[in-house]
Write a protein that holds these residues in place. Sequence first.
Motif, short mmCIF file in Angstrom:
data_model
loop_
_atom_site.label_atom_id
_atom_site.label_comp_id
_atom_site.label_asym_id
_atom_site.label_seq_id
_atom_site.Cartn_x
_atom_site.Cartn_y
_atom_site.Cartn_z
N LYS A 99 37.15 51.87 55.95
CA LYS A 99 37.83 51.54 57.20
C LYS A 99 38.22 50.05 57.22
O LYS A 99 39.33 49.70 57.60
N PHE A 100 37.31 49.20 56.80
CA PHE A 100 37.56 47.76 56.76
C PHE A 100 38.73 47.44 55.83
O PHE A 100 39.60 46.63 56.17
N LEU A 101 38.77 48.06 54.65
CA LEU A 101 39.81 47.75 53.67
C LEU A 101 41.19 48.26 54.09
O LEU A 101 42.20 47.80 53.53
N THR A 102 41.25 49.16 55.05
CA THR A 102 42.57 49.53 55.58
C THR A 102 43.12 48.40 56.45
O THR A 102 44.33 48.21 56.51
N ARG A 103 42.24 47.65 57.10
CA ARG A 103 42.66 46.51 57.92
C ARG A 103 42.88 45.24 57.09
O ARG A 103 43.74 44.43 57.41
N LEU A 104 42.07 45.05 56.06
CA LEU A 104 42.17 43.87 55.20
C LEU A 104 42.13 44.32 53.74
O LEU A 104 41.08 44.30 53.10
N PRO A 105 43.28 44.74 53.21
CA PRO A 105 43.29 45.16 51.81
C PRO A 105 43.00 43.98 50.88
O PRO A 105 43.44 42.86 51.14
N LEU A 106 42.26 44.25 49.82
CA LEU A 106 41.93 43.24 48.83
C LEU A 106 42.56 43.64 47.49
O LEU A 106 42.56 44.82 47.13
N GLU A 107 43.05 42.65 46.76
CA GLU A 107 43.65 42.92 45.46
C GLU A 107 42.59 43.03 44.36
O GLU A 107 42.83 43.68 43.35
N PHE A 108 41.46 42.38 44.54
CA PHE A 108 40.42 42.45 43.51
C PHE A 108 39.59 43.73 43.70
O PHE A 108 39.54 44.28 44.79
N PRO A 109 38.93 44.18 42.63
CA PRO A 109 38.15 45.41 42.71
C PRO A 109 36.92 45.27 43.62
O PRO A 109 36.29 44.22 43.68
N VAL A 110 36.62 46.36 44.32
CA VAL A 110 35.46 46.42 45.21
C VAL A 110 34.60 47.60 44.79
O VAL A 110 35.11 48.71 44.61
#
Length: 194
Positions: A130-141
């Motif tokens: 849910k968080f990554l839909t609001r703040l996408p990150l380019e590095f792997p999580v």
Amino acid sequence: MTVPTTSASDAVPQTLADRTPVTRRRALYAGVAAAAGAAGAGLAWWRLRPAPAQDGAQQAVWTQVFDTPDGARLDMAGFSGRPLILNFWATWCPPCVEELPMLNAFYRENRSNGWQVVGLAIDQPSSVRKFLTRLPLEFPVGLAGLGGSELGRSLGNLAGGLPFTVVFGAKGQVLHRKMGQVTSDDLQRWLALR
């Protein structure tokens, strides 16, 4: 009409001994407060500084495999051979959330120079998605959960605090560890480590 005159003793500034008891008490309280603040800051630094990594912890990092938010596998062995910033974070941690855009910008600007960034989320998978839909990150999580907490402890984060960041060199060795929020100055210093 009379003009008030001042004596020579009125023009001389008061010494600490000449001050009223209230003024002296305020100065004493201010000194005690300053000393207590300095002692508290020193104690916090001492308690939150990373402890030495456990034997074998550096090597254990490269054997870890985590699920990613999109269901793929994140094999840490694939990150060996180049410098890596490994950041332990959570969605419920305000300093973690605040530093993520800066880490993302660092990754975007320095990946062509061989730098890698991996975020290990110490959190519930649904919260991370849910968080990554609001703040996408380019590095792997990686979805690290409690296993990520244990990995962090083995690397010296005995308090289990977040954020916690470990910088690895190209040979897989720990170059630096930081408890607390990463700053742009930290990133600039780490660029020189390699």
